[in-house]
Write a protein that holds these residues in place. Structure first.
Motif, PDB file in Angstrom:
ATOM      1  N   VAL A 174      29.823 -10.503  21.569  1.00 10.33           N
ATOM      2  CA  VAL A 174      30.442  -9.373  20.880  1.00 10.33           C
ATOM      3  C   VAL A 174      31.144  -8.506  21.922  1.00 10.33           C
ATOM      4  O   VAL A 174      30.637  -7.474  22.364  1.00 10.33           O
ATOM      5  CB  VAL A 174      29.401  -8.576  20.078  1.00 10.33           C
ATOM      6  N   VAL A 175      32.320  -8.972  22.333  1.00 13.35           N
ATOM      7  CA  VAL A 175      33.107  -8.301  23.354  1.00 13.35           C
ATOM      8  C   VAL A 175      34.547  -8.208  22.872  1.00 13.35           C
ATOM      9  O   VAL A 175      34.940  -8.845  21.889  1.00 13.35           O
ATOM     10  CB  VAL A 175      33.056  -9.066  24.693  1.00 13.35           C
ATOM     11  N   GLY A 176      35.326  -7.398  23.556  1.00 12.07           N
ATOM     12  CA  GLY A 176      36.772  -7.360  23.367  1.00 12.07           C
ATOM     13  C   GLY A 176      37.438  -7.781  24.651  1.00 12.07           C
ATOM     14  O   GLY A 176      36.964  -7.466  25.748  1.00 12.07           O
ATOM     15  N   THR A 177      38.540  -8.507  24.542  1.00 14.20           N
ATOM     16  CA  THR A 177      39.254  -9.023  25.708  1.00 14.20           C
ATOM     17  C   THR A 177      40.698  -8.553  25.663  1.00 14.20           C
ATOM     18  O   THR A 177      41.371  -8.721  24.645  1.00 14.20           O
ATOM     19  CB  THR A 177      39.214 -10.564  25.742  1.00 14.20           C
ATOM     20  N   SER A 178      41.171  -7.984  26.746  1.00 13.16           N
ATOM     21  CA  SER A 178      42.511  -7.406  26.761  1.00 13.16           C
ATOM     22  C   SER A 178      43.578  -8.479  26.929  1.00 13.16           C
ATOM     23  O   SER A 178      43.320  -9.614  27.329  1.00 13.16           O
ATOM     24  CB  SER A 178      42.647  -6.392  27.896  1.00 13.16           C
ATOM     25  N   GLU A 179      44.799  -8.069  26.658  1.00 18.46           N
ATOM     26  CA  GLU A 179      45.977  -8.875  26.929  1.00 18.46           C
ATOM     27  C   GLU A 179      46.149  -9.028  28.440  1.00 18.46           C
ATOM     28  O   GLU A 179      45.504  -8.337  29.231  1.00 18.46           O
ATOM     29  CB  GLU A 179      47.194  -8.167  26.298  1.00 18.46           C
ATOM     30  N   GLY A 185      38.437 -11.850  21.504  1.00 15.92           N
ATOM     31  CA  GLY A 185      37.060 -11.403  21.372  1.00 15.92           C
ATOM     32  C   GLY A 185      36.760 -10.955  19.959  1.00 15.92           C
ATOM     33  O   GLY A 185      37.544 -11.182  19.022  1.00 15.92           O
ATOM     34  N   LEU A 186      35.628 -10.293  19.780  1.00 18.95           N
ATOM     35  CA  LEU A 186      35.143  -9.966  18.436  1.00 18.95           C
ATOM     36  C   LEU A 186      35.202  -8.482  18.098  1.00 18.95           C
ATOM     37  O   LEU A 186      34.856  -8.104  16.984  1.00 18.95           O
ATOM     38  CB  LEU A 186      33.696 -10.461  18.279  1.00 18.95           C
ATOM     39  N   ARG A 187      35.611  -7.614  19.048  1.00 19.02           N
ATOM     40  CA  ARG A 187      35.575  -6.194  18.726  1.00 19.02           C
ATOM     41  C   ARG A 187      36.759  -5.468  19.358  1.00 19.02           C
ATOM     42  O   ARG A 187      37.281  -5.856  20.412  1.00 19.02           O
ATOM     43  CB  ARG A 187      34.277  -5.546  19.196  1.00 19.02           C
ATOM     44  N   ASP A 188      37.186  -4.383  18.673  1.00 20.19           N
ATOM     45  CA  ASP A 188      38.184  -3.480  19.216  1.00 20.19           C
ATOM     46  C   ASP A 188      37.514  -2.483  20.162  1.00 20.19           C
ATOM     47  O   ASP A 188      36.283  -2.322  20.158  1.00 20.19           O
ATOM     48  CB  ASP A 188      38.886  -2.719  18.086  1.00 20.19           C
ATOM     49  N   TRP A 220      43.620   2.454  23.239  1.00 26.15           N
ATOM     50  CA  TRP A 220      43.778   2.594  21.783  1.00 26.15           C
ATOM     51  C   TRP A 220      44.978   1.827  21.252  1.00 26.15           C
ATOM     52  O   TRP A 220      45.167   1.777  20.038  1.00 26.15           O
ATOM     53  CB  TRP A 220      43.943   4.066  21.418  1.00 26.15           C
ATOM     54  N   ARG A 221      45.789   1.270  22.121  1.00 15.98           N
ATOM     55  CA  ARG A 221      47.019   0.632  21.652  1.00 15.98           C
ATOM     56  C   ARG A 221      46.687  -0.562  20.751  1.00 15.98           C
ATOM     57  O   ARG A 221      45.706  -1.286  20.958  1.00 15.98           O
ATOM     58  CB  ARG A 221      47.902   0.201  22.813  1.00 15.98           C
ATOM     59  N   GLY A 222      47.513  -0.761  19.754  1.00 19.29           N
ATOM     60  CA  GLY A 222      47.225  -1.776  18.745  1.00 19.29           C
ATOM     61  C   GLY A 222      47.272  -3.188  19.261  1.00 19.29           C
ATOM     62  O   GLY A 222      46.623  -4.088  18.698  1.00 19.29           O
ATOM     63  N   ASP A 223      48.028  -3.441  20.339  1.00 17.89           N
ATOM     64  CA  ASP A 223      48.120  -4.790  20.880  1.00 17.89           C
ATOM     65  C   ASP A 223      47.323  -4.927  22.172  1.00 17.89           C
ATOM     66  O   ASP A 223      47.664  -5.731  23.035  1.00 17.89           O
ATOM     67  CB  ASP A 223      49.579  -5.172  21.115  1.00 17.89           C
ATOM     68  N   LEU A 224      46.258  -4.143  22.308  1.00 21.18           N
ATOM     69  CA  LEU A 224      45.442  -4.204  23.515  1.00 21.18           C
ATOM     70  C   LEU A 224      44.818  -5.574  23.710  1.00 21.18           C
ATOM     71  O   LEU A 224      44.761  -6.103  24.816  1.00 21.18           O
ATOM     72  CB  LEU A 224      44.340  -3.138  23.440  1.00 21.18           C
ATOM     73  N   ARG A 225      44.333  -6.187  22.634  1.00 26.25           N
ATOM     74  CA  ARG A 225      43.553  -7.418  22.755  1.00 26.25           C
ATOM     75  C   ARG A 225      44.444  -8.651  22.887  1.00 26.25           C
ATOM     76  O   ARG A 225      45.545  -8.710  22.346  1.00 26.25           O
ATOM     77  CB  ARG A 225      42.617  -7.559  21.558  1.00 26.25           C
ATOM     78  N   ASP A 226      43.929  -9.619  23.602  1.00 27.34           N
ATOM     79  CA  ASP A 226      44.655 -10.856  23.854  1.00 27.34           C
ATOM     80  C   ASP A 226      44.932 -11.584  22.544  1.00 27.34           C
ATOM     81  O   ASP A 226      44.080 -11.626  21.653  1.00 27.34           O
ATOM     82  CB  ASP A 226      43.829 -11.753  24.781  1.00 27.34           C
ATOM     83  N   ASP A 227      46.130 -12.151  22.422  1.00 22.80           N
ATOM     84  CA  ASP A 227      46.486 -12.815  21.173  1.00 22.80           C
ATOM     85  C   ASP A 227      45.858 -14.190  21.046  1.00 22.80           C
ATOM     86  O   ASP A 227      45.753 -14.727  19.948  1.00 22.80           O
ATOM     87  CB  ASP A 227      48.006 -12.912  21.028  1.00 22.80           C
ATOM     88  N   GLU A 228      45.414 -14.787  22.172  1.00 25.36           N
ATOM     89  CA  GLU A 228      44.804 -16.111  22.115  1.00 25.36           C
ATOM     90  C   GLU A 228      43.276 -16.046  22.115  1.00 25.36           C
ATOM     91  O   GLU A 228      42.610 -16.861  21.474  1.00 25.36           O
ATOM     92  CB  GLU A 228      45.295 -16.953  23.293  1.00 25.36           C
TER      93      GLU A 228
END
Length: 738
Positions: free
Chosen positions: A319-324, A351-354, A340-348
Motif C-alpha cells: 500500500v504505497v504510492g509511486t511517483s512519475e 502503486g495503490l494510494r495517492d 498534490w499534483r494530479g499526475d504525481l503518480r507513475d502511469d505504469e
C-alpha cells in the motif's frame, strides 16, 4: 513548471545546420509530451505525446519560428496529442535532422512565447503579384544578417515549407518573439531591400518568495526537531540495496552494485528511507525539495538517470504510492515536487494510494534506476507545508528590475485567468503586508500584474496560501503546570517471570533447542537492545519462558513491541497454551514499516488467547537480509493504569486531534497514543500499562476540515512510577494556531 499550451504557442529557435540535402533531408520536427519522456514514440501512449510535421531547414545559421497550433501532427495514427488540446506540456524536444549523419548542429537561443503579432507595413513598387519578401534579422551580435522563416501550415506526411509573404500585400503580422536588445529587421524582394529597427525591452520578471513552496512550515525541522540536513547518517531510517552509505560535509553518498538477485526488475531499486517517527499529514505538507547528483559524465535517461519518490501508510508495502519519473542531468539537480499534483503518480506503476489518501508513515527516495553499478549523492531534503495566513501575511517577491515597476496584486482559487479579487494596485518594492482576513477560509493563489511602462507581465505564486480567519487554539490542561502521575503497571516478564524481555542479555530469548531460534544471525546485545540480521524469509524467536510460570491470559491481554526494521514487510505473534500436546496458535499479523516503531496488540478478543499460555513466539519480519533490532517486548494487563489527557481551546468543532508521547520535549521519537479524536471532546483516557518507568511528554496534532494541522505539547510531563509533583518546572505554555 509545466507549459500552458493555450498561452505559449510560438516556438522560435536560432539554429545552425552544417549541410542540407533538400532531396533526402525531411527537415526538423518538434515533439511534446504531457506525461513522461518514455511516452515519445510509444503507440500505446499516443494520447500522451505529439510529433509535429517536419519543417524545412537550410544550411548555415537561420531562425525558424513555428506556430504549434497550426504545424499539425506528422502521423495522427501514432501520436494523437495536439498542442492546444493538452492541458499542460511537461516535455518538449527538438529534432534538428532525421536522415543524415556527420552533421554539425548549433543553437544560439530558443524561445517559446505567445504569438507576437507585431504588425509590419511597407510600400512596394514595380514588383510582380507573386514576388515574395524574404525577412532576416541582424541582432548586432557579430553573427551578421540571419534569415528568418515562419511555419504554420499543415503538410501531412510531407515537409512543411515556410510561409510565403507577398510583397504586394504591404503588411505582415510578425509572429516570432525575439530576444531583448536592438534588432534590425531586413526585408528583401528581388534586388531591393529595406530595414526597420526594433528596440526590444526585456519584460519584467517576478517570482513570489512568500507564499512559495519553501515558505511554509518544514516537517523535519518543526515536527521531528531535526532537519534532513545530513549532518548525521541518523537522518535516514534505513537504506535499500545500498552499499556503504555515508554522510560527509552535510551530503549523503550511497553506492549500489549492478542489479542482482535482490531485484526482480532490471533497474536498481536502490533508495533511502528518510528518518520519520511521526506520520506526515499529507493535507498539510505538500512540497518536497531535494538536491541530487549522480556520478557520470553524461546523463542517460533511458538507462535509469531518473529518481522517484515512494510513500507508505501504516499498512506498509504494497500500500504505497509511486511517483512519475524525475529526470536528472549531469551535476547537481534541485527538484521541487508538488505532491498534490494530479499526475504525481507513475502511469505504469502508480502503486495503490495517492499522497493525500492517508497519513504517510514512511517516505522513500529512490535516487536512480541505473542497472549498472552507480554512486549517487543526496543533499538538502525538505518537506514544506502549505503556507498559512491568519490576520496578516507579508507577501514578498523577487524582481528582475525595480526601476519604474508598478505592481497590481490579486488572488483567486484556481491560478488561472488573473481575474480574481484585487488586493492593491500601484505597489512598488519587493513586499506588501496583506490583511488576509478579507477572504473566507480556504486556499488562494496570489498573482501579480507587473508593468514597466512598456511591457506587462503576469505571474502566479507557485504555492497557494491557506487563509484561516478563525484559528483554532488548544492547550493541554492535564498534565499542565503540575506533572501527571500513574503508578507503574504490572508487567509479566519483569514481575512474574522475574526476567523482563528488555533485551539486556541472551537470557531474554530461548535458544536452548533447535527450532526455537530460526532464520536470524547470532544476536548482539548492546545497551538494552538486541540486533540481528534475517537470513531467510521466515525468521522467528522464542521469548524466554518458564514452564512453572505460565501466562494468565485472563489477566495479561496486551502486548507491545519496540522494533526497528531495515525493510518493510510483515510480522506475527504466535503462542503455545499450557495444555498437553498444544500446537502453536496463530496470533495477529502486523505490518512492519522501516525504522523504529512501537507496535501494540490487544489480545483480549483474539481467538486462542485464553486460559494458561506457556510461551510467546515473535516473527519480526518476513524478509531475508534485513537488519532488525528489538528494544523490548512487554505483556501487560489492559485498562489498569489509566491517565486522562485533557485539553481546552477555541473553534474546535469539526477538528480532530492525534495524541503522541515521547521521552523529551523535542519529540525526537514520537509514538502514537490515539488518532482522529474529536478535538472538542476535551479529553482522552489513555491506557499507560505499556510504558516502563520513566518521564513522558504528550504531543497533540490538531487538524481541521480544511486540512491544516499544527503541533502542541504538554508543558509538564507524565511520570510513570515516579511522582514529579514536587519538581518545579518553568516551561513555556504554547498556544497553537491553524
Amino acid at each position: 513548471r509545466p507549459i500552458d499550451p493555450k498561452v505559449y504557442t510560438q516556438l522560435t529557435v536560432k539554429m545552425y545546420v552544417s549541410a542540407i540535402d533538400a532531396q533526402t533531408d525531411p527537415g526538423a520536427r518538434i515533439l511534446w509530451t504531457r506525461r513522461d519522456l518514455k511516452a515519445y514514440g510509444d503507440g500505446a501512449e499516443g494520447a500522451d505525446w505529439g510529433e509535429s510535421n517536419y519543417f524545412r531547414t537550410y544550411p548555415g545559421w537561420h531562425i525558424y519560428s513555428i506556430d504549434l497550433t497550426k504545424i499539425g501532427l506528422l502521423d495522427p495514427g501514432l501520436s494523437r496529442l495536439e498542442w492546444t488540446k493538452a492541458e499542460k506540456i511537461t516535455g518538449l524536444r527538438i529534432d534538428p535532422d532525421q536522415k543524415s549523419s556527420g552533421k554539425t548542429f548549433k543553437s544560439d537561443w530558443i524561445r517559446l512565447s505567445p504569438r507576437s503579432n507585431q504588425q509590419i507595413n511597407w510600400n512596394s513598387q514595380g514588383v510582380s503579384d507573386l514576388a515574395a519578401i524574404n525577412f532576416a534579422i541582424d541582432s548586432g551580435d557579430g553573427m551578421g544578417v540571419v534569415p528568418i522563416h515562419f511555419y504554420e501550415n499543415q503538410s501531412l506526411y510531407d515537409v512543411t515549407q515556410p510561409v510565403v509573404v507577398l510583397a504586394k500585400n504591404g503588411t505582415f503580422s510578425f509572429p516570432a518573439s525575439l530576444p531583448p536588445g536592438n534588432q534590425t529587421l531586413r526585408a528583401a524582394v528581388g534586388g531591393a531591400s529595406a530595414s526597420g529597427f526594433w528596440q526590444i525591452d526585456a519584460a519584467p520578471l517576478l517570482t513570489f518568495t512568500s507564499p512559495s513552496p519553501f515558505s511554509g512550515e518544514e516537517y523535519a525541522a518543526s515536527v521531528l526537531g531535526d532537519p534532513w540536513d545530513f549532518n548525521s547518517i541518523s537522518d535516514l531510517d534505513s537504506t535499500q540495496n545500498v552499499i556503504a552509505p555515508e554522510v560527509a560535509n552535510g551530503v549523503y553518498k550511497g553506492r549500489h552494485e549492478a542489479t542482482g538477485s535482490e531485484c526482480s526488475q532490471q533497474w536498481s531499486d536502490s533508495g533511502v528511507f528518510l528518518r520519520m517517527g511521526t506520520p506526515i499529514d499529507p493535507e498539510q505538507y505538500r512540497y518536497l525539495t531535494f538536491k541530487l547528483r549522480m556520478e557520470g559524465a553524461a546523463a542517460d535517461i533511458s538507462n535509469g538517470w531518473i529518481t522517484r519518490i515512494i510513500w507508505y501508510d501504516a499498512q506498509g508495502f504494497p500500500v504505497v504510492g509511486t511517483s512519475e519519473d524525475i529526470i536528472n542531468r549531469v551535476g547537481w539537480n534541485t527538484h521541487t515536487i508538488d505532491l498534490w499534483r494530479g499526475d504525481l503518480r507513475d502511469d505504469e506503476d502508480p502503486g495503490l494510494r495517492d499522497w493525500r489518501q492517508d497519513l504517510v508513515t514512511e517516505l522513500r527516495i529512490d535516487l536512480d534506476e541505473v542497472p549498472q553499478a552507480q554512486t549517487s549523492y543526496l543533499d538538502s531534503v525538505a518537506l514544506h507545508a502549505v503556507p498559512v495566513a491568519s490576520g496578516n501575511l507579508l507577501v514578498s517577491w523577487e524582481l528582475s528590475e525595480q526601476a519604474g515597476i508598478s505592481i497590481t496584486l490579486g488572488y483567486d482559487t484556481d491560478a488561472a485567468g488573473y481575474d480574481g479579487v484585487k488586493i492593491s494596485s500601484g505597489v512598488t518594492g519587493t513586499s506588501y503586508l496583506w490583511q488576509s482576513s478579507a477572504p473566507p477560509d480556504g486556499l488562494y493563489y496570489l498573482y501579480a500584474l507587473v508593468s514597466d511602462g512598456v511591457n506587462q507581465s503576469r505571474f502566479y505564486s507557485d504555492a497557494p496560501v491557506r487563509v484561516v480567519t478563525s484559528p483554532s487554539e488548544v492547550i493541554f490542561t492535564q498534565p499542565n503546570g503540575v506533572p501527571g502521575y500513574v503508578p507503574l503497571g504490572e508487567e509479566f516478564g519483569r514481575d512474574l517471570l522475574q526476567n523482563a524481555w528488555d533485551m539486556n542479555g541472551a537470557d531474554d530469548i530461548d535458544r536452548s533447542e533447535a527450532g526455537r531460534y530460526n532464520g536470524l544471525s547470532d544476536p548482539v546485545f548492546d545497551k538494552g537492545k538486541m540486533s540481528v540480521r534475517s537470513t531467510n524469509h521466515d525468521p522467528y524467536l522464542w521469548l524466554s519462558w518458564n514452564i512453572n510460570k505460565p501466562i494468565d491470559a485472563t489477566r495479561f491481554k496486551r502486548v507491545s513491541l519496540h522494533l526497528y526494521s531495515e525493510r518493510a514487510g510483515q510480522g506475527q505473534l504466535w503462542w503455545f497454551t499450557n495444555e498437553a500436546n498444544s500446537q502453536f496458535i496463530e496470533g495477529p499479523k502486523f505490518t512492519v514499516v522501516p525504522g523504529w516503531r512501537v507496535y501494540y496488540f490487544d489480545l483480549s478478543a483474539q481467538p486462542g488467547w485464553g486460559g494458561s499460555i506457556r510461551l510467546l513466539r515473535l516473527d519480526p519480519l518476513d524478509k531475508a537480509d534485513a537488519n532488525i533490532t528489538i528494544d523490548w517486548v512487554r505483556l501487560t494487563p489492559k485498562n489498569e493504569r489509566l491517565f486522562t489527557v485533557k485539553w481546552q481551546g477555541q473553534n474546535l468543532a469539526g477538528s480532530s486531534l492525534a495524541l503522541y508521547y515521547a521521552i523529551d520535549k523535542q519529540g525526537t521519537e514520537k509514538h502514537v497514543i490515539a488518532e482522529n479524536i474529536p478535538a472538542d471532546a476535551g479529553q482522552y483516557i489513555w491506557d499507560t500499562a505499556d510504558l516502563p518507568f520513566g518521564v513522558y511528554y504528550i504531543f497533540g496534532h490538531l487538524k481541521n476540515g480544511s486540512g491544516s494541522g499544527l503541533w502542541t505539547y504538554s508543558t509538564s510531563p507524565l511520570g510513570v512510577g515516579i511522582d514529579l509533583s514536587n519538581l518545579t518546572l518553568k516551561l513555556f505554555v504554547p498556544i497553537i494556531r491553524r
